[in-house]
Enzyme design. Structure first.
Site, PDB file in Angstrom:
ATOM      1  N   ARG A   1       0.473   5.121   0.109  1.00 19.36           N
ATOM      2  CA  ARG A   1       1.156   5.908  -1.191  1.00 19.36           C
ATOM      3  C   ARG A   1       1.678   4.394  -1.438  1.00 19.36           C
ATOM      4  O   ARG A   1       2.318   3.303  -0.620  1.00 19.36           O
ATOM      5  CB  ARG A   1       1.945   6.605  -0.133  1.00 19.36           C
ATOM      6  CG  ARG A   1       1.257   7.923  -0.046  1.00 19.36           C
ATOM      7  CD  ARG A   1       2.059   8.833   0.875  1.00 19.36           C
ATOM      8  NE  ARG A   1       1.605  10.286   1.191  1.00 19.36           N
ATOM      9  CZ  ARG A   1       0.462  10.588   2.179  1.00 19.36           C
ATOM     10  NH1 ARG A   1       0.890   9.744   3.010  1.00 19.36           N
ATOM     11  NH2 ARG A   1       0.125  11.529   2.414  1.00 19.36           N
TER      12      ARG A   1
ATOM     13  N   LYS B   1       4.292   9.849   6.930  1.00 22.48           N
ATOM     14  CA  LYS B   1       4.795  10.757   7.099  1.00 22.48           C
ATOM     15  C   LYS B   1       5.205  11.536   8.219  1.00 22.48           C
ATOM     16  O   LYS B   1       6.235  11.663   9.262  1.00 22.48           O
ATOM     17  CB  LYS B   1       4.724  11.726   5.936  1.00 22.48           C
ATOM     18  CG  LYS B   1       4.349  11.347   4.903  1.00 22.48           C
ATOM     19  CD  LYS B   1       4.269  12.869   3.401  1.00 22.48           C
ATOM     20  CE  LYS B   1       3.830  12.818   2.086  1.00 22.48           C
ATOM     21  NZ  LYS B   1       4.464  13.795   1.359  1.00 22.48           N
TER      22      LYS B   1
ATOM     23  N   HIS C   1       0.000   5.749  -8.138  1.00 26.36           N
ATOM     24  CA  HIS C   1      -0.656   7.005  -7.421  1.00 26.36           C
ATOM     25  C   HIS C   1      -2.458   7.242  -8.176  1.00 26.36           C
ATOM     26  O   HIS C   1      -3.252   7.505  -7.544  1.00 26.36           O
ATOM     27  CB  HIS C   1       0.306   8.713  -8.028  1.00 26.36           C
ATOM     28  CG  HIS C   1       0.332   9.220  -6.545  1.00 26.36           C
ATOM     29  ND1 HIS C   1       0.857   8.443  -5.292  1.00 26.36           N
ATOM     30  CD2 HIS C   1      -0.334  10.569  -5.919  1.00 26.36           C
ATOM     31  CE1 HIS C   1       0.671   9.431  -4.428  1.00 26.36           C
ATOM     32  NE2 HIS C   1       0.158  10.861  -4.564  1.00 26.36           N
TER      33      HIS C   1
ATOM     34  N   ARG D   1      -4.518   5.879  -5.925  1.00 32.82           N
ATOM     35  CA  ARG D   1      -4.351   6.401  -4.771  1.00 32.82           C
ATOM     36  C   ARG D   1      -5.757   7.084  -5.124  1.00 32.82           C
ATOM     37  O   ARG D   1      -6.904   7.332  -4.130  1.00 32.82           O
ATOM     38  CB  ARG D   1      -3.167   6.914  -4.224  1.00 32.82           C
ATOM     39  CG  ARG D   1      -3.908   7.862  -3.022  1.00 32.82           C
ATOM     40  CD  ARG D   1      -2.224   8.565  -2.765  1.00 32.82           C
ATOM     41  NE  ARG D   1      -1.869   8.854  -1.321  1.00 32.82           N
ATOM     42  CZ  ARG D   1      -2.210   9.353  -0.595  1.00 32.82           C
ATOM     43  NH1 ARG D   1      -2.311   8.077   0.110  1.00 32.82           N
ATOM     44  NH2 ARG D   1      -2.034  10.750   0.418  1.00 32.82           N
TER      45      ARG D   1
ATOM     46  N   HIS E   1      -3.067  12.930   4.675  1.00 33.00           N
ATOM     47  CA  HIS E   1      -2.703  14.338   3.775  1.00 33.00           C
ATOM     48  C   HIS E   1      -3.111  15.018   5.464  1.00 33.00           C
ATOM     49  O   HIS E   1      -4.289  15.025   6.261  1.00 33.00           O
ATOM     50  CB  HIS E   1      -4.461  14.644   3.147  1.00 33.00           C
ATOM     51  CG  HIS E   1      -4.546  14.225   2.139  1.00 33.00           C
ATOM     52  ND1 HIS E   1      -5.314  14.365   1.042  1.00 33.00           N
ATOM     53  CD2 HIS E   1      -3.687  13.969   1.404  1.00 33.00           C
ATOM     54  CE1 HIS E   1      -4.939  14.361  -0.401  1.00 33.00           C
ATOM     55  NE2 HIS E   1      -3.601  13.713  -0.204  1.00 33.00           N
TER      56      HIS E   1
ATOM     57  N   TYR F   1     -10.329  16.437  -4.547  1.00 32.84           N
ATOM     58  CA  TYR F   1     -10.771  15.253  -5.322  1.00 32.84           C
ATOM     59  C   TYR F   1     -12.544  16.031  -5.897  1.00 32.84           C
ATOM     60  O   TYR F   1     -13.510  15.272  -6.541  1.00 32.84           O
ATOM     61  CB  TYR F   1     -11.024  14.029  -4.562  1.00 32.84           C
ATOM     62  CG  TYR F   1      -9.602  13.686  -4.398  1.00 32.84           C
ATOM     63  CD1 TYR F   1      -9.276  13.482  -5.419  1.00 32.84           C
ATOM     64  CD2 TYR F   1      -9.235  13.650  -3.128  1.00 32.84           C
ATOM     65  CE1 TYR F   1      -7.573  12.689  -5.503  1.00 32.84           C
ATOM     66  CE2 TYR F   1      -7.172  13.388  -3.400  1.00 32.84           C
ATOM     67  CZ  TYR F   1      -6.820  12.139  -4.326  1.00 32.84           C
ATOM     68  OH  TYR F   1      -5.761  12.179  -4.630  1.00 32.84           O
TER      69      TYR F   1
END
Length: 292
Positions: A144, A168, A238, A241, A264, A273
């Site tokens: 990201r 994250k 993005h 990405r 993720h 995807y």
């Protein structure tokens, strides 16, 4: 009681939400609070029917499907906190999906468009070398933009061809292809020292004043090279990405590995995807088969 202030603290301390996620969630919840007051509601006494009425309100105002879906997601997050803190018994947004909700497939670049885009920086000057390194790293890793600009020099291992990314919830190791390593090595060894005013600066990528690169600064870099490349698709950080993930999948990578590289938490986020690749195959078939 200021529920939103408490929610903000929870997002920061417990969920460690990224700055853009925090801003988005708080904006959506505050807008819902304004609507609630106008309709004689309080945040700790809201039903699912009230959530539906609010969605209808957004749709009548002409808000896009993406905005409506994001707003509902923000309210689900807010009321997840409210139930956890026992301010409400039931999450009124849980299980609710707007009637128009449909997940838009992410836009990706073709291999040729990626090559064209990455060729745009002028590596004959300091800015071009830095920009080339940033763009190569972004496409090489699929990280990201917030993770890209948060990288420190110690997060990169050029000899082993990988970088360490702090996502994250946890750290992850992502490989770098050789072209990205070369561009990064030139930047780190020759260019970055020229840009620094403070030799104690730890940021890997810095602006021309020697400070850590900002999201806004990098966004401008991406838009600049999109225009230079003459690519008419909308390109955002993005987009690279998304392209990274779709191209890996097209070339045989498994979903689990892609999930780990993207960071993720849930593989369902990575499965989008598969739809992108399948749609691309259908488009190729429709345009190329003589009887299609």
């Amino acid at each position: 009681m200021d529920f939103i202030a408490r929610y903000e603290s929870w997002l920061v301390r417990e969920k460690r939400a990224a700055a853009n996620t925090l801003s988005s969630y708080l904006r959506d919840v505050r807008q819902f609070e304004v609507w609630s007051r106008e309709n004689d509601l309080v945040l700790d006494h809201v039903s699912q029917e009230d959530i539906k009425r609010y969605v209808n309100h957004l749709e009548k105002k002409g808000k896009s499907n993406a905005t409506v879906v994001r707003s509902v997601a923000s309210l689900k997050s807010f009321y997840t906190y409210m139930t956890a803190a026992r301010f409400v018994r039931v999450n009124p947004a849980k299980g609710y999906t707007p009637d128009r909700a449909e997940r838009k497939l992410p836009s990706i670049l073709t291999n040729r468009e990626v090559d064209l885009f990455l060729e745009q920086p002028n590596i004959g000057d300091a800015k071009g070398c830095r920009d080339k390194a940033m763009l190569e790293v972004l496409y090489a890793t699929g990280i990201r933009v917030s993770e890209l600009i948060s990288l420190d020099t110690q997060d990169v291992n050029l000899s082993a061809c990988f970088l360490r990314c702090r996502g994250k919830d946890k750290e992850r190791i992502v490989p770098l292809y050789k072209a990205a390593v070369r561009a990064l090595a030139i930047y780190v060894n020759d260019i970055r020292p020229q840009l620094l005013d403070d030799l104690g600066e730890t940021a890997l990528f810095v602006n021309m004043n020697g400070d850590r690169m900002s999201r806004q600064g990098f966004w401008k870099i991406v838009k600049c090279y999109q225009e230079k490349a003459g690519i008419h698709k909308e390109i955002t950080p993005h987009t690279l990405r998304h392209s990274f993930a779709a191209h890996l999948l097209e070339n045989g990578a498994d979903l689990k590995s892609i999930q780990e590289m993207l960071g993720h938490a849930d593989i369902s986020a990575t499965q989008i995807y598969t739809q992108v690749v399948n749609q691309k195959l259908r488009d190729v078939y429709a345009s190329a088969h003589p009887r299609a």
